[in-house]
Design an enzyme around this catalytic site. Structure first.
Site, PDB file in Angstrom:
ATOM      1  N   GLU A  75       0.818  -1.212   0.000  1.00 31.64           N
ATOM      2  CA  GLU A  75       0.000   0.000   0.000  1.00 31.64           C
ATOM      3  C   GLU A  75       0.855   1.266   0.000  1.00 31.64           C
ATOM      4  O   GLU A  75       0.393   2.344   0.369  1.00 31.64           O
ATOM      5  CB  GLU A  75      -0.948  -0.027   1.201  1.00 31.64           C
ATOM      6  CG  GLU A  75      -1.948  -1.171   1.099  1.00 31.64           C
ATOM      7  CD  GLU A  75      -2.925  -1.231   2.262  1.00 31.64           C
ATOM      8  OE1 GLU A  75      -4.135  -1.334   2.004  1.00 31.64           O
ATOM      9  OE2 GLU A  75      -2.475  -1.177   3.421  1.00 31.64           O
ATOM     10  N   HIS A  94      -1.521   4.432   8.133  1.00 25.51           N
ATOM     11  CA  HIS A  94      -2.701   3.771   7.568  1.00 25.51           C
ATOM     12  C   HIS A  94      -2.973   2.522   8.393  1.00 25.51           C
ATOM     13  O   HIS A  94      -2.096   1.661   8.542  1.00 25.51           O
ATOM     14  CB  HIS A  94      -2.462   3.385   6.109  1.00 25.51           C
ATOM     15  CG  HIS A  94      -3.484   2.436   5.559  1.00 25.51           C
ATOM     16  ND1 HIS A  94      -4.841   2.652   5.666  1.00 25.51           N
ATOM     17  CD2 HIS A  94      -3.342   1.237   4.918  1.00 25.51           C
ATOM     18  CE1 HIS A  94      -5.490   1.646   5.106  1.00 25.51           C
ATOM     19  NE2 HIS A  94      -4.609   0.774   4.657  1.00 25.51           N
ATOM     20  N   HIS A  96      -6.131  -0.548   9.739  1.00 28.79           N
ATOM     21  CA  HIS A  96      -7.424  -1.185   9.540  1.00 28.79           C
ATOM     22  C   HIS A  96      -8.115  -1.253  10.904  1.00 28.79           C
ATOM     23  O   HIS A  96      -8.725  -2.265  11.250  1.00 28.79           O
ATOM     24  CB  HIS A  96      -7.251  -2.587   8.960  1.00 28.79           C
ATOM     25  CG  HIS A  96      -6.549  -2.620   7.640  1.00 28.79           C
ATOM     26  ND1 HIS A  96      -6.273  -3.809   6.976  1.00 28.79           N
ATOM     27  CD2 HIS A  96      -6.069  -1.642   6.838  1.00 28.79           C
ATOM     28  CE1 HIS A  96      -5.643  -3.548   5.837  1.00 28.79           C
ATOM     29  NE2 HIS A  96      -5.508  -2.235   5.740  1.00 28.79           N
ATOM     30  N   TYR A 121     -11.566  17.963  20.242  1.00 32.82           N
ATOM     31  CA  TYR A 121     -10.279  17.407  19.807  1.00 32.82           C
ATOM     32  C   TYR A 121     -10.395  16.673  18.483  1.00 32.82           C
ATOM     33  O   TYR A 121      -9.428  16.619  17.715  1.00 32.82           O
ATOM     34  CB  TYR A 121      -9.690  16.516  20.907  1.00 32.82           C
ATOM     35  CG  TYR A 121      -9.086  17.351  22.005  1.00 32.82           C
ATOM     36  CD1 TYR A 121      -7.819  17.895  21.867  1.00 32.82           C
ATOM     37  CD2 TYR A 121      -9.812  17.636  23.156  1.00 32.82           C
ATOM     38  CE1 TYR A 121      -7.259  18.692  22.853  1.00 32.82           C
ATOM     39  CE2 TYR A 121      -9.273  18.436  24.147  1.00 32.82           C
ATOM     40  CZ  TYR A 121      -7.992  18.960  23.991  1.00 32.82           C
ATOM     41  OH  TYR A 121      -7.459  19.761  24.960  1.00 32.82           O
ATOM     42  N   HIS A 161     -12.338  -0.439   4.435  1.00 38.82           N
ATOM     43  CA  HIS A 161     -10.886  -0.624   4.475  1.00 38.82           C
ATOM     44  C   HIS A 161     -10.286  -0.023   5.747  1.00 38.82           C
ATOM     45  O   HIS A 161      -9.768  -0.756   6.578  1.00 38.82           O
ATOM     46  CB  HIS A 161     -10.291   0.019   3.217  1.00 38.82           C
ATOM     47  CG  HIS A 161      -8.858  -0.294   2.960  1.00 38.82           C
ATOM     48  ND1 HIS A 161      -8.283  -0.221   1.719  1.00 38.82           N
ATOM     49  CD2 HIS A 161      -7.855  -0.657   3.798  1.00 38.82           C
ATOM     50  CE1 HIS A 161      -7.004  -0.537   1.792  1.00 38.82           C
ATOM     51  NE2 HIS A 161      -6.715  -0.803   3.041  1.00 38.82           N
TER      52      HIS A 161
END
Length: 213
Positions: A75, A94, A96, A121, A161
């Protein structure tokens, strides 16, 4: 070299922290940081963030060419799509992560801004969160979809995803990703309850106070 070794150790430390707290599992998720010479370090493919070896992280030069270490994450294109549109980005995370991914699967969220402003926040660390349409893993169309949003959003949610978040430093990318996950968790917990979200005026005030985009 000292700065590069420090970055290697930081990536591994953050990866282990994310893994130990259940924000990623198995070999999912990936992290990248910009190096002092304009290149990038990324976590390798098929590697657990909980058990990274600093010496085996994937190294890219300033032209985006892979030059050393284990084979990079599949990725990596997500990361380069963010960096290409965000010259201030020093790192990309990134994951999951469970709650963020769950929200990315819901059919009735607003694709222009997936999560409501539940806390100050969240507004400060994440802001507006677009939903990127679903593409199969490795599909280059996903890179283009991310690139089309990256100049306006440092955080986005990939449908079915998980989140992709850029920050000026790895710490900032990490904190924003964690804030997103916690807000997704709150959002799911409150599904059957009336919610008192921040008003547009309160959000605008935060943007003024903290010079948010």
């Amino acid at each position: 070299m000292h700065d590069l070794n420090r970055l290697r150790d930081e990536v591994c430390r953050v990866g282990q922290s994310l893994f130990q707290r259940g924000l990623t599992s198995g070999s999912t998720g990936n992290i990248s940081v910009r190096t002092p010479d304009g290149g990038w370090l990324m976590t390798p493919t098929n590697a657990s963030l909980g058990n990274l070896d600093p010496s085996r992280l994937s190294l890219f030069d300033a032209e985006g060419r892979f030059v050393d270490g284990d084979a990079p994450t599949k990725e990596s294109f997500l990361h380069f799509s963010m960096y290409g549109e965000r010259p201030d980005a020093g790192a990309v995370v990134h994951l999951h992560s469970t709650h963020s991914t769950a929200v990315s699967i819901m059919a009735d969220v607003d694709p222009e801004d997936v999560l409501p402003a539940l806390t100050a926040y969240y507004v400060m660390r994440v802001g507006r969160l677009p939903l990127v349409p679903y593409y199969a893993p490795g599909d280059q169309a996903l890179a283009e979809a991310v690139r089309s949003l990256a100049s306006r959003h440092h955080a986005m949610l990939l449908a079915n995803h998980g989140p992709v978040v850029a920050g000026t430093s790895l710490a900032n990318a990490q904190y924003a990703t964690e804030e997103l996950e916690e807000t997704a968790k709150l959002f799911l917990m409150l599904q059957n309850h009336a919610k008192r979200v921040l008003t547009p005026e309160q959000v605008a005030d935060l943007r003024r106070r903290f010079a948010l985009p």
